[in-house]
Write a protein that holds these residues in place. Sequence first.
Motif, short mmCIF file in Angstrom:
data_model
loop_
_atom_site.label_atom_id
_atom_site.label_comp_id
_atom_site.label_asym_id
_atom_site.label_seq_id
_atom_site.Cartn_x
_atom_site.Cartn_y
_atom_site.Cartn_z
N UNK A 1 0.85 -0.95 0.00
CA UNK A 1 -0.35 0.17 0.26
C UNK A 1 0.97 1.29 -0.11
N UNK A 2 2.34 1.23 1.17
CA UNK A 2 2.96 2.67 0.64
C UNK A 2 4.39 1.94 0.63
N UNK A 3 5.49 2.70 -0.45
CA UNK A 3 6.40 2.73 -0.25
C UNK A 3 7.34 3.48 -0.18
N UNK A 4 7.93 3.13 1.01
CA UNK A 4 9.41 4.06 1.34
C UNK A 4 11.10 3.55 1.64
N UNK A 5 11.60 4.46 1.09
CA UNK A 5 13.05 4.20 0.30
C UNK A 5 13.62 5.10 2.47
N UNK A 6 13.99 3.64 3.15
CA UNK A 6 14.98 4.01 4.25
C UNK A 6 16.84 4.31 3.61
N UNK A 7 17.56 5.36 4.04
CA UNK A 7 18.39 5.57 3.59
C UNK A 7 20.02 5.64 4.45
N UNK A 8 20.67 4.84 4.85
CA UNK A 8 21.38 4.56 5.82
C UNK A 8 22.30 6.09 5.93
N UNK A 9 22.86 6.74 6.55
CA UNK A 9 23.59 7.60 6.12
C UNK A 9 24.57 7.83 7.67
N UNK A 10 25.62 7.50 7.59
CA UNK A 10 26.73 8.19 8.85
C UNK A 10 25.81 9.21 9.47
N UNK A 11 25.14 9.47 10.81
CA UNK A 11 24.67 8.67 11.27
C UNK A 11 23.46 8.95 11.57
N UNK A 12 22.38 9.06 10.73
CA UNK A 12 21.07 8.98 10.71
C UNK A 12 20.48 8.31 9.33
N UNK A 13 18.52 7.79 9.32
CA UNK A 13 17.74 7.67 8.11
C UNK A 13 17.33 9.08 7.67
N UNK A 14 17.72 8.58 6.57
CA UNK A 14 16.80 9.31 5.16
C UNK A 14 15.11 8.37 5.08
N UNK A 15 14.49 8.97 5.20
CA UNK A 15 13.09 9.04 4.52
C UNK A 15 12.60 9.20 3.09
N UNK A 16 13.03 8.08 2.11
CA UNK A 16 11.95 9.10 1.29
C UNK A 16 10.39 8.35 0.66
N UNK A 17 9.27 8.69 0.55
CA UNK A 17 8.07 8.52 0.53
C UNK A 17 7.36 8.18 -1.00
N UNK A 18 8.09 6.73 -1.30
CA UNK A 18 7.62 6.48 -3.09
C UNK A 18 6.71 6.66 -3.78
N UNK A 19 5.58 5.39 -3.27
CA UNK A 19 4.71 5.36 -3.69
C UNK A 19 3.25 4.98 -2.45
N UNK A 20 1.96 5.33 -3.12
CA UNK A 20 0.84 5.82 -2.58
C UNK A 20 0.96 6.78 -2.06
N UNK A 21 0.14 7.18 -1.15
CA UNK A 21 -0.40 8.60 0.15
C UNK A 21 1.21 8.87 0.58
N UNK A 22 1.08 10.15 0.79
CA UNK A 22 2.21 10.84 0.92
C UNK A 22 3.56 10.56 -0.30
N UNK A 23 3.10 10.44 -1.62
CA UNK A 23 3.69 10.55 -2.60
C UNK A 23 5.03 11.55 -2.32
#
Length: 363
Positions: free
Chosen positions: A107-129
């Motif tokens: 229903x929802x696709x989110x990319x979680x990107x690991x970065x020293x030292x935190x997380x980046x979140x990108x909503x790729x598909x679905x509500x909130x794209x």
Amino acid sequence: MAVNNLPGGPAVNQLDLHRPVTKIAEEQQWLHNFMMLLCMVIFVAVFGVMFYSIFKHRKSKGHKAANFHESVKVEIAWTVVPFIIVIFMALPATKAVVAMKDTSSADLTIKATGIQWKWGYDYLKGEGEGIGFVSSLDPTQREMSDSGKPAGDDYLLKVDNPLVVPVDKKIRIITTATDVIHAFMVPSFGIKQDAIPGFVRDTWFRATEVGDFYGQCAELCGKEHAYMPIHVKVVSAEDYTKWVDAKNKEAAAKADDPNKVWVLADLAARGEKVYNANCAACHQASGKGAGAIKPIDGSAVVLDADKSKQIAVLLNGQNNGAMPAWKQLSDTELAAVITFTKNNWSNKTGQLVQPAEVAAARK
């Protein structure tokens, strides 16, 4: 020591797995208990027979060891019985693993990107794209760690921007990284997936209840590995829609005109905030760096009159990911932080980078 259980996170004196809030996590916990019980039965049976035989047929009672070379019945028994046990273990395990890997029809696709030292979140598909943000450890948590005075049930788990998802929806998480190998793990969801630079992996979960759930990077990723928590906030469908609307309005309000021409003082002030939020953890507030982290104060690249060199470093990273790329920041944010570093500490270049210059370098 006045620490309490953290709902959705670790509990005081916890021995069992985290309380599951997804069907997959429930299946994993059942498998864990089933395997433990099976191993315990095998242990008791094997060692029970062995110790009984040793005690019952000991030499002091006049027993003599049997003298035989082989037994077809025994050979068959210790081949067939383990095979049956393995089948009993493999069937439910295979079912669970196949289900864990089925990321289709999300229903929802989110990319979680690991970065020293935190997380980046990108909503790729679905509500909130289209929504995207960086989630970092709350600054107060770092202060407590530095002072040696931890406090609160969510110590080193509190973040500034939690990942928000709707309840009872299939959420696909695509993992990757910008620098080194990280791992996205939330025990209550039963998910743990490596985030590898240059590769994408995926996993999924469907939370069955609202609430706050916590995890951490589960791969040793550098000196601040312990400061890379994950906070997932599961909300109702109505609250999720409200959150999406608020995020879109926030993005629209923050949207900067890349063609706006800034004056140095305003851009440097904006850059100081960007630096403190994203760069100070490695390069320090003093700009002096630490260990393998190079200093910004007095850096040849920063002092160079050719501004494109520093722009390229922030857009593409360098030193095999030791300095990550920061393409997720806006053109204005990148121009601001470059301007700040060129005019702070002993760096008094008087140079100004406009957002349009960064935008041109992206192409």
